[in-house]
Design an enzyme around this catalytic site. Structure first.
Site, PDB file in Angstrom:
ATOM      1  N   HIS A   1      17.309  89.502  24.708  1.00  8.04           N
ATOM      2  CA  HIS A   1      17.613  88.149  24.238  1.00  8.04           C
ATOM      3  C   HIS A   1      18.918  88.134  23.421  1.00  8.04           C
ATOM      4  CE1 HIS A   1      16.563  84.027  22.925  1.00  8.04           C
ATOM      5  NE2 HIS A   1      17.173  84.389  21.814  1.00  8.04           N
ATOM      6  N   GLU A   2      19.014  89.049  22.489  1.00  2.00           N
ATOM      7  CA  GLU A   2      20.208  89.057  21.621  1.00  2.00           C
ATOM      8  C   GLU A   2      21.456  89.437  22.409  1.00  2.00           C
ATOM      9  OE1 GLU A   2      19.589  87.576  19.007  1.00  2.00           O
ATOM     10  OE2 GLU A   2      17.439  87.899  18.766  1.00  2.00           O
TER      11      GLU A   2
ATOM     12  N   HIS B   1      22.823  86.487  24.247  1.00  3.80           N
ATOM     13  CA  HIS B   1      23.599  85.591  23.389  1.00  3.80           C
ATOM     14  C   HIS B   1      25.094  85.922  23.368  1.00  3.80           C
ATOM     15  CE1 HIS B   1      21.066  82.652  21.519  1.00  3.80           C
ATOM     16  NE2 HIS B   1      20.210  83.529  21.023  1.00  3.80           N
TER      17      HIS B   1
ATOM     18  N   ASP C   1      18.116  72.991  10.071  1.00  2.00           N
ATOM     19  CA  ASP C   1      16.992  73.925   9.987  1.00  2.00           C
ATOM     20  C   ASP C   1      15.650  73.225  10.222  1.00  2.00           C
ATOM     21  OD1 ASP C   1      18.693  75.979   9.484  1.00  2.00           O
ATOM     22  OD2 ASP C   1      18.193  76.200   7.360  1.00  2.00           O
TER      23      ASP C   1
ATOM     24  N   GLU D   1      19.960  78.319  23.173  1.00  2.00           N
ATOM     25  CA  GLU D   1      18.706  79.073  23.250  1.00  2.00           C
ATOM     26  C   GLU D   1      17.989  78.958  24.603  1.00  2.00           C
ATOM     27  OE1 GLU D   1      18.074  81.344  21.359  1.00  2.00           O
ATOM     28  OE2 GLU D   1      19.181  80.878  19.525  1.00  2.00           O
TER      29      GLU D   1
ATOM     30  N   TYR E   1      14.272  76.687  22.979  1.00  2.00           N
ATOM     31  CA  TYR E   1      14.091  77.899  23.777  1.00  2.00           C
ATOM     32  C   TYR E   1      13.322  77.592  25.068  1.00  2.00           C
ATOM     33  CZ  TYR E   1      15.216  80.449  19.452  1.00  2.00           C
ATOM     34  OH  TYR E   1      15.828  80.936  18.322  1.00  2.00           O
TER      35      TYR E   1
ATOM     36  N   PRO F   1      12.585  89.070   7.129  1.00  2.00           N
ATOM     37  CA  PRO F   1      11.520  88.149   7.533  1.00  2.00           C
ATOM     38  C   PRO F   1      11.662  87.591   8.944  1.00  2.00           C
ATOM     39  CG  PRO F   1      13.053  87.034   6.083  1.00  2.00           C
ATOM     40  CD  PRO F   1      13.557  88.435   6.224  1.00  2.00           C
TER      41      PRO F   1
ATOM     42  N   GLU G   1      21.774  87.100  16.507  1.00  2.00           N
ATOM     43  CA  GLU G   1      22.771  87.582  17.456  1.00  2.00           C
ATOM     44  C   GLU G   1      24.180  87.674  16.892  1.00  2.00           C
ATOM     45  OE1 GLU G   1      21.092  84.656  17.541  1.00  2.00           O
ATOM     46  OE2 GLU G   1      22.368  83.009  18.187  1.00  2.00           O
TER      47      GLU G   1
ATOM     48  N   GLN H   1      22.598  85.672   6.459  1.00  2.00           N
ATOM     49  CA  GLN H   1      22.078  84.928   7.611  1.00  2.00           C
ATOM     50  C   GLN H   1      22.692  83.535   7.508  1.00  2.00           C
ATOM     51  OE1 GLN H   1      20.008  85.375  10.324  1.00  2.00           O
ATOM     52  NE2 GLN H   1      20.270  83.202  10.744  1.00  2.00           N
ATOM     53  N   CYS H   2      23.688  83.260   8.336  1.00  2.00           N
ATOM     54  CA  CYS H   2      24.443  82.006   8.176  1.00  2.00           C
ATOM     55  C   CYS H   2      23.928  80.864   9.045  1.00  2.00           C
ATOM     56  CB  CYS H   2      25.922  82.237   8.456  1.00  2.00           C
ATOM     57  SG  CYS H   2      26.728  83.165   7.141  1.00  2.00           S
TER      58      CYS H   2
HETATM   59 ZN   LIG Z   1      18.240  83.186  20.425  1.00  2.00          ZN
END
Ligand SMILES: [Zn+2]
Length: 643
Positions: free
Chosen positions: A291-292, A295, A370, A314, A378, A262, A267, A131-132
């Site tokens: 949603h994905e 993207h 983050d 978003e 969003y 988690p 995307e 997960q980058c």
């Molecule tokens: Zn998104």
């Protein structure tokens, strides 16, 4: 300016990466060789790359001759930025050159999650996924880790022969290589920002959903996943229509991750990552896939220039997702209905956030992106776009969206670029343009300055039923005789449960009310995680012992933090669940993702410290991480889990 990266792409920029990697599950490391195609100004002598906790072994030119390099020490207080790697470039007369870095990842790689077999559905083999986003790619490979740099990549990945490797790219070949390993080759011909580099390795199977769509999952969940996401091609075709531009990534595959994943979804191009908690058995949670898919245009193709402008990724994607759902449901009111839910979450989030992070355009500087990750990008982003849509008219605004995608495809942009293009497109609507207070929208704190009216008719039935049940509970009225939810959508049901929760406030429902409700609607048997979660949130504070086995099963068979964290806390706050919450957590902690373990432990420990009446195990403390880190990590996970 993007201070979240040490790279200087104006002088030397990476345009392509050849990545050769070998995945070692025993050591939990990736041994890799990365060859970069670099375009540099003739006067520029060095290439700056971001790294984090990588072990660099050697750096050479194309001929294998060593190149000088220096690794700057990490900056105290800015450890999330990693370390700057400066490489002396070989001579580059024609401006192009290439360099090769041989390196290993370490156990502190923040992008990689190594799951032991116990955290998978099959429980037999380990699993790796990355997960980058936002700036974790640098812990997986040296790179120019900023949205503003896009590169293509090819990858050759060696994995154990029992495993399958998937990436955010197109599969070129796979073959057994020697006795115990398999080699996969991948190609991503569309330039991507570093945060979209992704890899997963595990015991995986694939079922094709259409010519260009497939689902990947562990063998035990593949059939359920294929059923749940069977409408993917339909979503994709509708998205192409709305975007006015074909899907450029060729394949749209979904990877359904192990239950301990988690997050909600990510995307990654060609391969969206999704949580298995979307497997409701009735395709009712597929809006996450919408949603994905959205993207693929907004985010992956048209990308925010820096994380300050994250709303461009978003906010647009939330708008686009709702347009796709309107087309799927063939009901324009659906946009308003879903937006009601979104606006509520925005209000909740803004209440709990630092006010500087409630601006649409952020000022992250060299802070950790983050930390500012939230619902604002969003839902405030969506609200702004809806405001502009209502101002200019839906038909015109939808045309603008298509023009926007066409104009900025494969590029990155800032909020100012967006504003300039918007004003250019609508220059004939002078009066309307003048009425937009751009600065207030971009830099104002708190809730959006204008809240476009949302049609309440789809929510009305849910709200009126919630009123009825409130009267059952508070005024001893008779419960409804028949199940009026029989033909409701899951969103209507969650709207009912949310509304009821809002109406009861701090005073839990009475047991007979809950029993009557469950007898009628069978909430406790729901396979829809959103419904089951909300029901548990109502029943636990009411000390309803019948919900205990339901809640315990729910929080020990999936690890999505959106559900797990609040339910542990809710249990801990009750008489019936206080000890059980701690015991259950300690018994199941190996099942959860390490971030999840730390967060639940911190939650329970802090609740534990607040309550003096209990004599609970202090062994929770050893799972504790500093509060600030927990808060920061949770900010990320809490929101990512929503979508
Ligand atoms: Zn998104």
């Amino acid at each position: 300016m993007d201070l979240s990266s040490y790279s200087i792409p104006d002088k030397a920029v990476v345009t392509h990466l050849d990545w050769t990697a070998s995945v070692d599950f025993d050591a939990k490391i990736i041994q890799a060789k990365a060859t970069y195609s670099v375009v540099a100004q003739e006067s520029c002598q060095e290439l700056c790359l971001d790294t984090s906790k990588l072990r660099i072994q050697n750096i050479t030119n194309l001929e294998g001759e060593p190149l000088d390099y220096t690794m700057s020490p990490p900056v105290p207080g800015k450890l999330y930025l990693g370390q700057k790697l400066t490489v002396s470039l070989p001579p580059h007369k024609n401006k192009d050159c290439s360099i090769t870095i041989v390196y290993q990842t370490t156990n502190e790689c923040s992008a990689a999650q190594w799951l032991p077999p116990s955290q998978t559905a099959g429980k037999k083999y380990p699993y790796l996924f990355t997960q980058c986003q936002a700036i974790h790619a640098r812990s997986l490979l040296p790179c120019q880790d900023r949205c503003g740099v896009k590169m293509t990549y090819n990858a050759t990945v060696t994995v154990p022969s029992w495993a399958t490797c998937v990436m955010s790219a197109l599969l070129e070949s796979s073959k057994n290589d020697g006795k115990d390993t398999k080699v996969y080759t991948w190609k991503q011909p569309v330039p991507i920002s570093s945060y979209l580099f992704a890899l997963a390795v595990g015991e995986l199977e694939k079922i094709d959903l259409s010519k260009r769509c497939a689902i990947w999952s562990e063998p035990g969940t593949i059939k359920a996943a294929a059923y749940e996401f069977s409408e993917t091609e339909e979503f994709l075709a509708l998205a192409e229509k709305i975007a006015g531009k074909e899907y450029v990534w060729q394949r749209y595959d979904l990877l359904c991750l192990p239950p301990s994943f988690p997050y909600g979804g990510m995307e990654n191009p060609c391969l969206t990552f999704v949580t298995p908690t979307l497997l409701a058995g009735d395709k009712s949670l597929a809006d996450v896939v919408a949603h994905e898919i959205a993207h693929s245009w907004t985010g992956n193709l048209v990308t925010n220039a820096t994380w300050d402008h994250f709303w461009l990724n978003e906010g647009w994607t939330t708008w686009f997702q709702r347009k796709i759902m309107v087309a799927i449901k063939k009901n324009p009111k659906f946009l308003d209905f879903d937006a009601i839910d979104g606006r509520k979450h925005l209000g909740d989030a803004i209440e709990e956030m630092e006010s500087k992070n409630t601006k649409l355009v952020l000022d992250i500087g060299d802070g950790d992106p983050d930390d500012s990750y939230s619902a604002v990008a969003y839902e405030k982003g969506f609200t702004f776009l809806l405001y502009l849509e209502r101002l200019m008219g839906t038909a015109q605004f939808e045309k603008f969206f298509q023009a926007y995608i066409g104009r900025f495809a494969s590029q990155t942009l800032t909020s100012e670029d967006f504003k300039a293009f918007f004003c250019e497109f609508f220059e004939h609507k002078e009066e309307a343009l003048k009425s937009i207070d751009w600065d207030l929208w971009f830099y104002g704190e708190g809730m959006p300055p204008v809240l476009p009216e949302l049609d309440q008719s789809m929510a009305a039935a849910s709200q009126s039923l919630a009123d009825q049940w409130l009267a059952v509970d508070r005024e001893a009225k008779a419960p409804p005789a028949k199940n009026e939810m029989e033909y409701w959508s899951s969103l209507q049901i969650t709207c009912f449960l949310d509304d009821l929760a809002l109406k009861i406030g701090d005073q839990p429902l009475k047991l007979p009310t809950l029993n009557a409700m469950d007898a009628l609607y069978k909430f406790s048997e729901s396979r829809n995680s959103e419904i089951l979660y909300r029901y548990c949130e109502l029943a636990i504070p009411a000390e309803d012992e019948s919900v205990i086995p339901v809640a315990i099963r729910f929080i020990t068979t999936q690890g999505r933090m959106k559900f797990v964290r609040p339910l542990y806390r809710a249990l801990f706050k009750t008489k019936m669940g206080k000890k059980l919450a701690v015991d259950t957590f300690l018994k199941n902690k190996d099942f959860y993702h390490p971030i999840g373990v730390k967060m639940v432990a911190a939650d329970l420990s802090s609740d534990y410290k607040k309550s003096s009446t209990t004599t609970l195990s202090a062994s929770l403390d050893k799972w504790l991480i500093p509060g600030a880190l927990v808060a920061a990590t949770f900010a990320v996970v809490a929101f990512r889990t929503r979508r």
